[in-house]
Scaffold this active site. Sequence first.
Site, PDB file in Angstrom:
ATOM      1  N   HIS A  56     156.617  56.506 -36.744  1.00 40.05           N
ATOM      2  CA  HIS A  56     156.753  55.061 -36.553  1.00 40.05           C
ATOM      3  C   HIS A  56     156.965  54.784 -35.066  1.00 40.05           C
ATOM      4  CE1 HIS A  56     158.041  53.793 -40.877  1.00 40.05           C
ATOM      5  NE2 HIS A  56     157.117  54.749 -40.908  1.00 40.05           N
ATOM      6  N   GLU A  58     159.267  53.100 -33.488  1.00 46.03           N
ATOM      7  CA  GLU A  58     160.641  53.280 -33.009  1.00 46.03           C
ATOM      8  C   GLU A  58     160.956  54.761 -32.784  1.00 46.03           C
ATOM      9  OE1 GLU A  58     160.971  49.939 -36.178  1.00 46.03           O
ATOM     10  OE2 GLU A  58     159.657  51.632 -35.760  1.00 46.03           O
ATOM     11  N   CYS A  86     162.457  49.750 -40.461  1.00 48.11           N
ATOM     12  CA  CYS A  86     162.602  50.211 -41.839  1.00 48.11           C
ATOM     13  C   CYS A  86     163.897  51.036 -41.944  1.00 48.11           C
ATOM     14  CB  CYS A  86     161.384  51.047 -42.221  1.00 48.11           C
ATOM     15  SG  CYS A  86     161.342  52.661 -41.402  1.00 48.11           S
ATOM     16  N   CYS A  89     163.890  54.132 -39.541  1.00 50.03           N
ATOM     17  CA  CYS A  89     164.028  53.784 -38.125  1.00 50.03           C
ATOM     18  C   CYS A  89     165.408  53.216 -37.822  1.00 50.03           C
ATOM     19  CB  CYS A  89     162.917  52.829 -37.716  1.00 50.03           C
ATOM     20  SG  CYS A  89     161.296  53.632 -37.765  1.00 50.03           S
TER      21      CYS A  89
END
Length: 151
Positions: A56, A58, A86, A89
């Site tokens: 992801h 992040e 999410c 993260c």
Amino acid sequence: MNNTDEKIKYMKAALEAAREAYDDDEVPVGAVIVRDGKLIAAGRNRREKSKNALMHAEIDAINNACRTLGGWRLWNCELYVTLEPCPMCAGAIINAHIPNVYFGAYDFKNGSCGTVTNLFELPYGFKPKCEGGILRDECSELLTSFFKKLR
């Protein structure tokens, strides 16, 4: 530059990273990490090309910031991301001790900074502050455009 101008400036930088993801046929999420008013790391969604669920934006940005700074504690940094983090993260943000998180679009399916749940309010040893909705329309439109293109 006032605080609002800074937030817009860095969210625009996160949007640039998201556009790179878009151009690479990845879900367009981008993130940047700022320390002392300087952008020190960027990241973007790379799950499809890397075939890795962990990639992801992040996580990519946190990894890059840790490499740049030579350590895992990012307690004097800020994270700007185009989509609400999410659970994975949000957990990485807590573990990296990032004190301030700013996001653009709200994630009504997986948002873990206030929309579905707020992991930052749970009794963990570190509690980041979070603000959402920065350049919300631009961030949301990029995501909407990407998913329309897929259909």
